[in-house]
Write a protein that holds these residues in place. Structure first.
Motif, PDB file in Angstrom:
ATOM      1  N   ILE A  20       0.319 -46.178   4.690  1.00  0.00           N
ATOM      2  CA  ILE A  20      -0.013 -44.874   5.315  1.00  0.00           C
ATOM      3  C   ILE A  20      -0.549 -43.598   4.370  1.00  0.00           C
ATOM      4  CG2 ILE A  20       0.826 -42.859   6.886  1.00  0.00           C
ATOM      5  CD1 ILE A  20       3.409 -44.660   7.332  1.00  0.00           C
ATOM      6  N   SER A  21      -1.628 -43.490   4.450  1.00  0.00           N
ATOM      7  CA  SER A  21      -2.314 -42.519   3.509  1.00  0.00           C
ATOM      8  C   SER A  21      -2.142 -41.197   3.703  1.00  0.00           C
ATOM      9  CB  SER A  21      -3.984 -42.681   3.503  1.00  0.00           C
ATOM     10  OG  SER A  21      -4.406 -42.395   4.745  1.00  0.00           O
ATOM     11  N   SER A  22      -1.939 -40.218   2.551  1.00  0.00           N
ATOM     12  CA  SER A  22      -1.703 -38.848   2.692  1.00  0.00           C
ATOM     13  C   SER A  22      -0.324 -38.730   3.320  1.00  0.00           C
ATOM     14  CB  SER A  22      -2.716 -38.233   3.586  1.00  0.00           C
ATOM     15  OG  SER A  22      -4.065 -38.210   2.926  1.00  0.00           O
ATOM     16  N   SER A  23       0.648 -39.415   2.843  1.00  0.00           N
ATOM     17  CA  SER A  23       2.139 -39.119   3.539  1.00  0.00           C
ATOM     18  C   SER A  23       2.935 -39.699   2.390  1.00  0.00           C
ATOM     19  CB  SER A  23       2.160 -39.770   4.961  1.00  0.00           C
ATOM     20  OG  SER A  23       3.794 -39.594   5.122  1.00  0.00           O
ATOM     21  N   SER A  51       1.859 -42.791  11.283  1.00  0.00           N
ATOM     22  CA  SER A  51       0.566 -42.167  10.856  1.00  0.00           C
ATOM     23  C   SER A  51       0.701 -40.944  10.222  1.00  0.00           C
ATOM     24  CB  SER A  51      -0.128 -41.849  12.374  1.00  0.00           C
ATOM     25  OG  SER A  51      -0.459 -43.277  13.147  1.00  0.00           O
ATOM     26  N   SER A  52      -0.003 -40.588   9.206  1.00  0.00           N
ATOM     27  CA  SER A  52       0.281 -39.504   8.669  1.00  0.00           C
ATOM     28  C   SER A  52      -0.107 -38.016   9.560  1.00  0.00           C
ATOM     29  CB  SER A  52      -0.943 -39.322   7.406  1.00  0.00           C
ATOM     30  OG  SER A  52      -2.049 -39.255   7.599  1.00  0.00           O
ATOM     31  N   SER A  54      -2.128 -35.712   8.895  1.00  0.00           N
ATOM     32  CA  SER A  54      -3.536 -35.298   9.079  1.00  0.00           C
ATOM     33  C   SER A  54      -4.284 -36.524   9.738  1.00  0.00           C
ATOM     34  CB  SER A  54      -3.870 -35.043   7.680  1.00  0.00           C
ATOM     35  OG  SER A  54      -3.998 -36.331   6.942  1.00  0.00           O
ATOM     36  N   SER A  55      -3.730 -37.495  10.150  1.00  0.00           N
ATOM     37  CA  SER A  55      -4.633 -38.422  10.929  1.00  0.00           C
ATOM     38  C   SER A  55      -4.484 -38.468  12.509  1.00  0.00           C
ATOM     39  CB  SER A  55      -4.242 -39.948  10.182  1.00  0.00           C
ATOM     40  OG  SER A  55      -2.781 -40.141  10.585  1.00  0.00           O
ATOM     41  N   SER A 190       1.285 -42.327  20.728  1.00  0.00           N
ATOM     42  CA  SER A 190       0.696 -42.071  19.325  1.00  0.00           C
ATOM     43  C   SER A 190       1.321 -40.951  18.598  1.00  0.00           C
ATOM     44  CB  SER A 190      -0.864 -41.536  19.159  1.00  0.00           C
ATOM     45  OG  SER A 190      -0.797 -40.298  19.797  1.00  0.00           O
TER      46      SER A 190
END
Length: 228
Positions: A20-23, A51-52, A54-55, A190
């Motif tokens: 998970i990017s940005s987390s 999910s991060s 920001s996503s 989500s």
């Protein structure tokens, strides 16, 4: 009286994986939800993803826009949060889905034990959780922090209420997603729960609810309101 724990069915499945990017949170290849490399919930099933902050799309409602100072604060802390999502093969009006095991991890929770009453509850395993738990605060001594797990309302899922439940014998944390009507059905969500990490539990609660406020756009924080 405290209600008994109950869950009718456990489904066998294989865990999901993926970075998970940005987390600070991640879902490991062996099916563990971790924060800064520390395991929170093992045995995560394959229909669960993270999910991060920001996503995930957030509310664009103009009825309750967040003030710039809150938007700035939430943006600066976005890496500390993540959304949990789930999906099933068939649309249902009620879904009871395990999201992992809670084992030997001290927690404080709030659960509803009567129609209009909620109270605090503590424990260290999933079997200690109560039905209709609304909030879980986990102690993370390995990183000198706390993790907050809050079930959310999916805005697009009309009249949806979401609770966290558990299983006594398996220590499974079970997420229950249900619509307000048997005709309201869906199979994917989500952002059915939000996770946030922080070193100070008081700041953690403030930052997490600010993030949820920006995401849902359906309520205002106490700091936004004026005295009568």
């Amino acid at each position: 009286m405290v209600p008994p724990n109950f869950f009718s069915k456990i489904l066998d499945d294989k865990p999901a994986n993926g970075p998970i990017s940005s987390s600070k949170f991640c879902l490991s290849s062996d099916g563990k939800i971790c924060v800064d490399g520390v395991n929170i919930l093992p045995q995560v099933r394959s229909n669960i993803t993270l999910s991060s902050f920001s996503s995930v799309p957030h509310s664009s409602s103009t009825d309750c826009p967040a003030p710039p100072r809150i938007l700035k604060s939430v943006s600066s802390n976005s890496a500390k949060g993540a959304f949990l999502s789930l999906s099933v093969s068939t649309p249902l009006d009620r879904i009871e889905n395990p999201i992992g095991k809670l084992i030997t991890r001290k927690f404080l929770s709030i659960f509803r034990f009567k129609t209009w009453w909620s109270t605090m509850w503590i424990g260290s395993n999933g079997s200690d959780l109560q039905m209709e738990t609304q909030l879980i605060l986990l102690q993370m001594p390995e990183i000198n922090s706390y993790v907050l797990i809050i079930p959310l309302i999916e805005v697009r899922y009309d009249q949806c209420t979401i609770h966290i439940m558990c299983v006594i014998c398996f220590d499974q944390v079970v997420l229950c997603v249900k619509g307000g009507s048997s005709k309201v059905k869906a199979k994917s969500f989500s952002s059915c729960a939000y996770l946030h990490v922080g070193e100070n539990p008081y700041d953690l609660l403030r930052d997490a609810f600010a993030a949820i406020r920006v995401h849902l756009g359906s309520f205002r924080l106490l700091e936004e309101k004026t005295s009568p």
